[in-house]
Scaffold this active site. Structure first.
Site, PDB file in Angstrom:
ATOM      1  N   LYS A 284      88.774  27.616  11.827  1.00  0.00           N
ATOM      2  CA  LYS A 284      89.108  29.003  12.203  1.00  0.00           C
ATOM      3  C   LYS A 284      88.393  29.976  11.282  1.00  0.00           C
ATOM      4  O   LYS A 284      88.461  29.856  10.063  1.00  0.00           O
ATOM      5  CB  LYS A 284      90.626  29.220  12.156  1.00  0.00           C
ATOM      6  CG  LYS A 284      91.023  30.603  12.634  1.00  0.00           C
ATOM      7  CD  LYS A 284      92.507  30.701  12.903  1.00  0.00           C
ATOM      8  CE  LYS A 284      92.947  32.118  13.229  1.00  0.00           C
ATOM      9  NZ  LYS A 284      92.361  32.657  14.453  1.00  0.00           N
TER      10      LYS A 284
ATOM     11  N   THR B  82      89.754  35.958  21.941  1.00  0.00           N
ATOM     12  CA  THR B  82      89.050  35.878  20.648  1.00  0.00           C
ATOM     13  C   THR B  82      89.717  36.834  19.660  1.00  0.00           C
ATOM     14  O   THR B  82      90.091  37.950  20.028  1.00  0.00           O
ATOM     15  CB  THR B  82      87.565  36.256  20.831  1.00  0.00           C
ATOM     16  OG1 THR B  82      87.021  35.411  21.841  1.00  0.00           O
ATOM     17  CG2 THR B  82      86.783  36.081  19.540  1.00  0.00           C
TER      18      THR B  82
ATOM     19  N   HIS C 187      96.134  27.235   9.868  1.00  0.00           N
ATOM     20  CA  HIS C 187      95.273  26.919  11.015  1.00  0.00           C
ATOM     21  C   HIS C 187      94.244  25.875  10.616  1.00  0.00           C
ATOM     22  O   HIS C 187      94.009  25.641   9.440  1.00  0.00           O
ATOM     23  CB  HIS C 187      94.548  28.176  11.529  1.00  0.00           C
ATOM     24  CG  HIS C 187      95.425  29.076  12.346  1.00  0.00           C
ATOM     25  ND1 HIS C 187      96.210  30.047  11.777  1.00  0.00           N
ATOM     26  CD2 HIS C 187      95.649  29.138  13.685  1.00  0.00           C
ATOM     27  CE1 HIS C 187      96.879  30.686  12.733  1.00  0.00           C
ATOM     28  NE2 HIS C 187      96.557  30.147  13.905  1.00  0.00           N
TER      29      HIS C 187
ATOM     30  N   THR D  16      97.508  36.862  14.725  1.00  0.00           N
ATOM     31  CA  THR D  16      98.971  36.816  14.884  1.00  0.00           C
ATOM     32  C   THR D  16      99.655  37.232  13.580  1.00  0.00           C
ATOM     33  O   THR D  16     100.624  38.001  13.594  1.00  0.00           O
ATOM     34  CB  THR D  16      99.390  35.382  15.276  1.00  0.00           C
ATOM     35  OG1 THR D  16      98.671  35.019  16.448  1.00  0.00           O
ATOM     36  CG2 THR D  16     100.880  35.276  15.524  1.00  0.00           C
TER      37      THR D  16
END
Ligand SMILES: NC(=O)c1ccc[n+]([C@@H]2O[C@H](COP(=O)([O-])OP(=O)(O)OC[C@H]3O[C@@H](n4cnc5c(N)ncnc54)[C@H](OP(=O)(O)O)[C@@H]3O)[C@@H](O)[C@H]2O)c1
Length: 235
Positions: A141, A79, A137, A148
């Site tokens: 999300k 997560t 994404h 990242t």
């Protein structure tokens, strides 16, 4: 291994399939309804799993991790969006005697991207190139920028001594794309990682679970990869 899964969303499902394909037995899975505030993480349930995967939401992860730490569980947590709570979570795992592997990205391809980003920042920043990152994404999300992207920005800032502008796109069903660009008046250089599916994240997470069997402590995924690389090279 006997596997428990907290979070029955996209990644929970992918991890379940990958763990089963590698011969592990998925003994339970917990969704949000049965686990308000970590209440489903009972001693009985946890004693039936050798490792627990945690892929939920930034809001739920910390409560889950603290409950898992208190019971001395071995946990792989993917997560994202809870890094400010990492020191407290690490301390709880040390006290509880269990093990935690955490990572904002369990893809080996992204790990190598980090190495390329380090080298590229070292080369292009002093040569006067401007840099930026675009991450894309799926619409569901919750955190932005992605964990990242934050890692890549930290790498860049450490190497270049200045912040990296980051743009986040949330649309459709994109599993995850990161594009680091260096640009000058004369040319442009791109490093691109595009996840084709969630399979790479699940593979890395299951591999990490196998690596921490029988171990205690807190590890970032990259540390386990480096350890494995050193073993392969006989270092
Ligand atoms: N590290 C990596 O490599 C990697 C890769 C991809 C994604 N991620 C991250 O992993 C997390 C999950 O991603 P996803 O794509 O699977 O999201 P998702 O499809 O939205 O799934 C999240 C799931 O967590 C459940 N949940 C919420 N609170 C819970 C609780 N207290 N106990 C148990 N389950 C709970 C949700 O249930 P409800 O639907 O009932 O609320 C939902 O099913 C995100 O933070 C994402 O950024 C990490």
């Amino acid at each position: 291994m006997r596997v428990g899964i907290v979070g029955t969303g996209k990644m929970g499902g992918e991890v379940e399939a990958t763990a089963a394909a590698r011969g592990h037995a998925v003994v339970w899975r917990l969704g949000s309804k049965e686990n308000s505030g970590g209440s489903g993480l009972t001693a009985e349930r946890l004693s039936s799993a050798d490792v627990v995967f945690e892929f939920t939401t930034p809001a739920a992860a910390v409560q889950n991790l603290l409950a898992l730490a208190a019971r001395g569980s071995r946990v792989v947590c993917g997560t994202t969006g809870w890094s400010k709570d990492l020191p407290g979570v690490m301390e709880a795992f040390r006290r509880g005697g269990g093990a935690l592997v955490h990572a904002a990205n369990f893809s080996v391809g992204v790990r190598h991207f980090f190495e390329l980003a380090t080298r590229a920042a070292r080369l292009y920043a002093p040569a006067g190139y401007a840099a930026y990152l675009v991450e894309e994404h799926h619409a569901g999300k919750r955190d932005a920028p992605s964990g990242t992207a934050r890692s890549i920005a930290t790498i860049y800032e450490m190497e270049a001594g200045r912040p990296l502008p980051v743009t986040s796109v949330r649309a459709g069903t994109i599993p995850g794309t990161h594009r680091l660009v260096f640009e000058s008046p004369e040319d442009e250089v791109e490093i691109l990682h595009r996840a084709r599916s969630r399979g790479g994240f699940a593979k890395g997470a299951v591999w990490a679970a196998e690596r921490i069997a029988g171990r205690a402590g807190v590890y970032e995924f990259g540390e386990l990869l480096k350890e494995a690389e050193a073993l392969l090279e006989g270092r």
